[in-house]
Design a protein around this motif. Structure first.
Motif, mmCIF file in Angstrom:
data_model
loop_
_atom_site.group_PDB
_atom_site.id
_atom_site.type_symbol
_atom_site.label_atom_id
_atom_site.label_comp_id
_atom_site.label_asym_id
_atom_site.label_seq_id
_atom_site.Cartn_x
_atom_site.Cartn_y
_atom_site.Cartn_z
ATOM 1 N N GLU A 97 0.835 -1.205 0.000
ATOM 2 C CA GLU A 97 0.000 0.000 0.000
ATOM 3 C C GLU A 97 0.867 1.252 0.000
ATOM 4 O O GLU A 97 0.553 2.250 -0.674
ATOM 5 N N TYR A 98 1.950 1.193 0.745
ATOM 6 C CA TYR A 98 2.852 2.342 0.843
ATOM 7 C C TYR A 98 3.467 2.671 -0.512
ATOM 8 O O TYR A 98 3.471 3.839 -0.949
ATOM 9 N N ILE A 99 3.983 1.656 -1.203
ATOM 10 C CA ILE A 99 4.636 1.905 -2.493
ATOM 11 C C ILE A 99 3.642 2.489 -3.499
ATOM 12 O O ILE A 99 3.955 3.445 -4.226
ATOM 13 N N VAL A 100 2.443 1.926 -3.551
ATOM 14 C CA VAL A 100 1.444 2.418 -4.508
ATOM 15 C C VAL A 100 1.047 3.855 -4.161
ATOM 16 O O VAL A 100 0.899 4.702 -5.053
ATOM 17 N N MET A 101 0.883 4.140 -2.871
ATOM 18 C CA MET A 101 0.522 5.500 -2.468
ATOM 19 C C MET A 101 1.618 6.494 -2.842
ATOM 20 O O MET A 101 1.347 7.594 -3.356
ATOM 21 N N VAL A 102 2.875 6.129 -2.595
ATOM 22 C CA VAL A 102 3.988 7.013 -2.953
ATOM 23 C C VAL A 102 4.002 7.262 -4.459
ATOM 24 O O VAL A 102 4.140 8.405 -4.913
ATOM 25 N N ALA A 103 3.867 6.201 -5.247
ATOM 26 C CA ALA A 103 3.863 6.362 -6.704
ATOM 27 C C ALA A 103 2.722 7.270 -7.157
ATOM 28 O O ALA A 103 2.896 8.113 -8.052
ATOM 29 N N TRP A 104 1.568 7.106 -6.568
ATOM 30 C CA TRP A 104 0.404 7.933 -6.903
ATOM 31 C C TRP A 104 0.709 9.410 -6.676
ATOM 32 O O TRP A 104 0.409 10.267 -7.523
ATOM 33 N N HIS A 105 1.300 9.712 -5.526
ATOM 34 C CA HIS A 105 1.678 11.105 -5.250
ATOM 35 C C HIS A 105 2.680 11.616 -6.276
ATOM 36 O O HIS A 105 2.586 12.766 -6.734
ATOM 37 N N MET A 106 3.647 10.789 -6.631
ATOM 38 C CA MET A 106 4.667 11.223 -7.593
ATOM 39 C C MET A 106 4.055 11.515 -8.962
ATOM 40 O O MET A 106 4.409 12.505 -9.619
ATOM 41 N N PHE A 107 3.142 10.672 -9.400
ATOM 42 C CA PHE A 107 2.517 10.888 -10.705
ATOM 43 C C PHE A 107 1.650 12.146 -10.716
ATOM 44 O O PHE A 107 1.546 12.830 -11.726
ATOM 45 N N ASP A 108 1.021 12.436 -9.590
ATOM 46 C CA ASP A 108 0.104 13.578 -9.525
ATOM 47 C C ASP A 108 0.789 14.896 -9.187
ATOM 48 O O ASP A 108 0.164 15.951 -9.266
ATOM 49 N N ASN A 109 2.050 14.839 -8.788
ATOM 50 C CA ASN A 109 2.740 16.035 -8.319
ATOM 51 C C ASN A 109 4.095 16.151 -9.032
ATOM 52 O O ASN A 109 5.111 15.650 -8.542
ATOM 53 N N PRO A 110 4.134 16.795 -10.204
ATOM 54 C CA PRO A 110 5.386 16.880 -10.977
ATOM 55 C C PRO A 110 6.541 17.501 -10.196
ATOM 56 O O PRO A 110 7.694 17.068 -10.357
ATOM 57 N N ALA A 111 6.268 18.512 -9.362
ATOM 58 C CA ALA A 111 7.338 19.147 -8.599
ATOM 59 C C ALA A 111 7.935 18.171 -7.593
ATOM 60 O O ALA A 111 9.161 18.110 -7.409
ATOM 61 N N LEU A 112 7.078 17.398 -6.949
ATOM 62 C CA LEU A 112 7.557 16.404 -5.990
ATOM 63 C C LEU A 112 8.369 15.327 -6.708
ATOM 64 O O LEU A 112 9.435 14.905 -6.235
ATOM 65 N N ARG A 113 7.877 14.905 -7.855
ATOM 66 C CA ARG A 113 8.577 13.886 -8.647
ATOM 67 C C ARG A 113 9.959 14.381 -9.073
ATOM 68 O O ARG A 113 10.955 13.652 -8.980
ATOM 69 N N GLU A 114 10.016 15.606 -9.528
ATOM 70 C CA GLU A 114 11.307 16.182 -9.952
ATOM 71 C C GLU A 114 12.274 16.258 -8.777
ATOM 72 O O GLU A 114 13.460 15.936 -8.905
ATOM 73 N N ASP A 115 11.768 16.686 -7.631
ATOM 74 C CA ASP A 115 12.589 16.774 -6.423
ATOM 75 C C ASP A 115 13.127 15.393 -6.054
ATOM 76 O O ASP A 115 14.313 15.219 -5.769
ATOM 77 N N PHE A 116 12.257 14.394 -6.082
ATOM 78 C CA PHE A 116 12.646 13.030 -5.697
ATOM 79 C C PHE A 116 13.728 12.483 -6.626
ATOM 80 O O PHE A 116 14.727 11.910 -6.164
ATOM 81 N N LEU A 117 13.550 12.649 -7.924
ATOM 82 C CA LEU A 117 14.496 12.075 -8.877
ATOM 83 C C LEU A 117 15.845 12.790 -8.866
ATOM 84 O O LEU A 117 16.871 12.188 -9.210
ATOM 85 N N ALA A 118 15.870 14.050 -8.464
ATOM 86 C CA ALA A 118 17.122 14.805 -8.414
ATOM 87 C C ALA A 118 17.828 14.667 -7.067
ATOM 88 O O ALA A 118 18.992 15.075 -6.938
ATOM 89 N N ALA A 119 17.148 14.077 -6.090
ATOM 90 C CA ALA A 119 17.647 14.064 -4.715
ATOM 91 C C ALA A 119 18.638 12.938 -4.461
ATOM 92 O O ALA A 119 18.656 11.925 -5.173
#
Length: 396
Positions: free
Chosen positions: A233-255
């Motif tokens: 559930e945790y992994i799917v929830m995290v992925a959902w947030h990343m797909f819906d939030n481009p700024a968060l996704r960009e931050d995560f991938l650059a971190a």
């Protein structure tokens, strides 16, 4: 910062929770149970060694022989001894030298299969990942995660069924059948192998202590619930947030890894898998923070309320802010994995699984969320469930 802490006044504080609405409908704490809703009180409760575990099923477990009871249901010296015995399976060293390779290899295989098809269902592939990792810890290594995952999925679905009437009896029969199949196909072969040659895993420990096959099956089921279901559930929830939030996704991938972990912990803070932690006072007592407790009094830590306590987590408590914990002088997990003696032993394993998988997933060419997950509530576990999320990608 990743985002402004507050939107304009007409919109009100930023609320990025996806599970809040269904939790508000499904979360129920009995009126006679004392609700704990602040971080200070919840930590005091969880760190009080005289107050006993009170989670689902704890009152039904026979602890007459603590050596043969899952560690999650024990307290006191018996609990400390069992936690000490399993501690080596969950150390940072074990994660790096043993489980990291399993996480990376399984993730690579699952995502390669997804690329070959051009799509995948997130809850299915993430469950197979969590099965692979937890199976190595437990010792269920005589069958493949690909074969084991569907058996466990069916068994766990009936084990936590909320059906009533005829459906309740149907699911009991199915649970017995699926449990038998899981035992014969996955558990029994592992037991036979370790009776001949012990391994470095939970089943080998159980055999050394004289566990029956039934007790080992119960132990496997306990770890399946704690280590496989919640992490999915945790992994799917995290992925959902990343797909819906481009700024968060960009931050995560650059971190770097530390900041990625801070992001993951913030998502879990606002979307806790377990919503309530129960404890019971075995006798009349007084606690400096909690006050007087009556014999048999039950207490419940409402994690969603605790993680929304602005006095502890700071302003805009429902927004994802990876700098929050450092700014507030707190640990990033807050109460997401409990606290005290019953602090989740596998919490770092779950975080690393999630980080490895989500980081690799988001780097797949053309990756996109085709269908958001269905969000439902499991009243037995007091937890949300995410199903049928579908992702697409470029074939390759």
């Amino acid at each position: 910062m990743l985002m402004d802490a507050v939107q304009n006044q007409s919109q009100g504080p930023l609320d990025q929770r996806k599970s809040a609405r269904i939790a508000a409908r499904g979360l129920h704490i009995d009126p006679e149970v004392r609700r704990i809703a602040t971080l200070d009180e919840s930590r005091a409760l969880m760190r009080n060694g005289a107050i006993l575990q009170g989670g689902p099923g704890s009152d039904e477990v026979d602890v007459g022989n603590p050596e043969h009871v899952p560690v999650f249901y024990l307290d006191g010296d018996a609990h400390r001894q069992r936690r000490a015995a399993i501690a080596r399976f969950f150390t940072p060293k074990a994660i790096q030298t043993r489980y990291r390779a399993i996480m990376e290899e399984t993730t690579a295989r699952l995502l390669a299969e997804m690329r070959a098809q051009g799509r995948a269902r997130l809850d299915r592939i993430t469950f197979e990942l969590t099965v692979a990792v937890a199976a190595d810890i437990v010792g269920l290594t005589e069958t493949t995660p690909t074969a084991m995952a569907p058996r466990l999925e069916r068994l766990l679905r009936t084990a936590f069924s909320q059906a009533r009437g005829v459906g309740k009896w149907r699911d009991r029969l199915l649970r017995a059948w699926y449990g038998y199949r899981f035992y014969r196909a996955d558990v029994a072969p592992a037991i036979r192998k370790r009776r001949g040659q012990a391994g470095d895993d939970i089943i080998s420990q159980c055999l050394a202590k004289g566990y029956s096959d039934k007790a080992i099956l119960i132990e496997c089921m306990t770890y399946a619930t704690a280590g496989m279901v919640t992490t999915r559930e945790y992994i799917v929830m995290v992925a959902w947030h990343m797909f819906d939030n481009p700024a968060l996704r960009e931050d995560f991938l650059a971190a770097d890894e530390d900041r990625q972990m801070a992001i993951l912990l913030e998502i879990l803070r606002i979307e806790p898998i377990a919503a309530v932690l129960y404890r019971t006072a075995p006798e009349e007592m007084a606690d400096a923070r909690l006050g007087a407790l009556c014999k048999g009094e039950r207490l419940a830590v409402d994690l969603r309320a605790v993680h929304g306590d602005e006095r502890a987590v700071g302003a805009c408590p429902h927004a994802i802010d990876p700098d929050r914990a450092a700014r507030e002088g707190q640990k990033g997990e807050f109460m997401s994995f409990g606290d005290g003696a019953h602090h989740c032993p596998g919490w770092q394993v779950a975080l690393h699984e999630t980080r490895v998988f989500v980081d690799a997933l988001l780097r797949i060419p053309g990756i996109a969320l085709e269908r958001a997950p269905d969000l439902s509530w499991n009243a037995g576990l007091m937890s949300y469930e995410l199903r049928n999320a579908r992702v697409t990608c470029e074939r390759g």
